[in-house]
Design an enzyme around this catalytic site. Structure first.
Site, PDB file in Angstrom:
ATOM      1  N   ASP A 147       0.958  -1.118  -0.142  1.00  0.00           N
ATOM      2  CA  ASP A 147       0.102  -0.067  -0.089  1.00  0.00           C
ATOM      3  C   ASP A 147       0.907   1.122  -0.047  1.00  0.00           C
ATOM      4  OD1 ASP A 147      -2.209  -1.761   0.295  1.00  0.00           O
ATOM      5  OD2 ASP A 147      -2.420  -1.223   2.365  1.00  0.00           O
TER       6      ASP A 147
HETATM    7  N1  URA Z   1      -1.601  -6.199   3.810  1.00  0.00           N
HETATM    8  C1  URA Z   1      -1.872  -4.608   3.778  1.00  0.00           C
HETATM    9  O1  URA Z   1      -3.079  -4.553   4.066  1.00  0.00           O
HETATM   10  N2  URA Z   1      -1.118  -3.784   3.170  1.00  0.00           N
HETATM   11  C2  URA Z   1       0.166  -4.140   2.698  1.00  0.00           C
HETATM   12  O2  URA Z   1       0.767  -3.105   1.976  1.00  0.00           O
HETATM   13  C3  URA Z   1       0.676  -5.267   2.559  1.00  0.00           C
HETATM   14  C4  URA Z   1      -0.286  -6.393   3.096  1.00  0.00           C
END
Ligand code: URA
Length: 242
Positions: free
Chosen positions: A105
């Site tokens: 993310d």
């Molecule tokens: N899970 C998430 O919620 N975000 C990430 O960036 C990776 C795994």
């Protein structure tokens, strides 16, 4: 491979520049002055030097980089608005079509694998291969036993999807800081898994992909090439299982 192509790929310069370098007598192949740009060379073993200096490393078919992704950078090859993980490395590899093998993310940090090897990227991401990924997660509430048991059994998300078993354990003395290991990749997976237990995620950092850990020397925004051993270990971990 032709000498001019080899020089262009190794040095990241246009073919015309490579031809000029050779024509000016600045290039040797296996110790022999070589002015002809169309000279065929054995790219895996040729010792090519410019102005007497050997080119570092052998020719590589693919590039494999580990990047410590900073917060605010998006896991994509290009984006109209935001800086991407590829923007952070592309000056060093102007001729490569690099892309992230798996996403973090925008708010997450840590290990992003960048490559132009579509086969390995596919194998790492394929749902059946289960290459584990490890994250350091800071929660807004302490870890509970219900979370541990739920993760181990396979969390059912709000949309009804039941996930593969995952592991969660305290990372140290702070009960809000945990290590999570996932064996699949679903959008916003960790945030959604903790959301089922009414816990929020304040920070999320990927530390490990399969057998390879993010190099602790890399500060956010820094990257390095994977070693041959790391690439081989990743390949072995991502190999189809019967
Ligand atoms: N899970 C998430 O919620 N975000 C990430 O960036 C990776 C795994």
């Amino acid at each position: 491979m032709r000498l001019d192509k080899y020089l262009s790929e190794r040095l990241g310069i246009p073919r015309g520049e490579s031809r000029k370098l050779a024509a000016k007598g600045r290039v040797t192949v296996n110790g022999v002055l070589t002015k002809k740009a169309d000279t065929q060379i054995e790219e895996a073993t040729a010792e090519v030097a410019v102005d007497g200096r050997p080119l570092a490393g052998a020719y590589q078919k693919y590039v494999y980089l580990m990047l410590n992704k900073p917060e605010g950078v998006v896991s994509a090859a290009q984006d109209k608005r935001d800086t991407t993980v590829v923007d952070l490395v592309k000056d060093a590899f102007p001729r490569r079509q690099l892309f992230p093998a798996g996403r973090l993310d925008k708010t997450s940090t840590g290990f992003v694998l960048l490559t132009d090897d579509g086969t390995l990227a596919h194998d790492i991401l394929a749902p059946g291969r289960h290459v584990p990924k490890q994250y350091l997660v800071t929660l807004d509430t302490p870890l509970t036993n219900a979370m541990r048991v739920g993760f181990a059994a396979g969390v059912t998300l709000a949309d009804g999807q039941t996930l593969a078993p995952a592991e969660v354990a305290p990372a140290g003395a702070d009960p809000c800081v945990v290590r999570v290991t996932l064996h699949q990749g679903v959008y916003h997976q960790i945030k959604r898994m903790f959301g089922v237990f009414d816990a929020g995620v304040n920070a999320l950092h990927r530390e490990v992909i399969g057998p390879v850990a993010l190099d602790a020397a890399l500060v956010p925004g820094q990257w390095r090439e994977l070693t041959a051993e790391e690439v081989n270990a990743l390949r072995a971990a991502a190999k189809p299982k019967n």
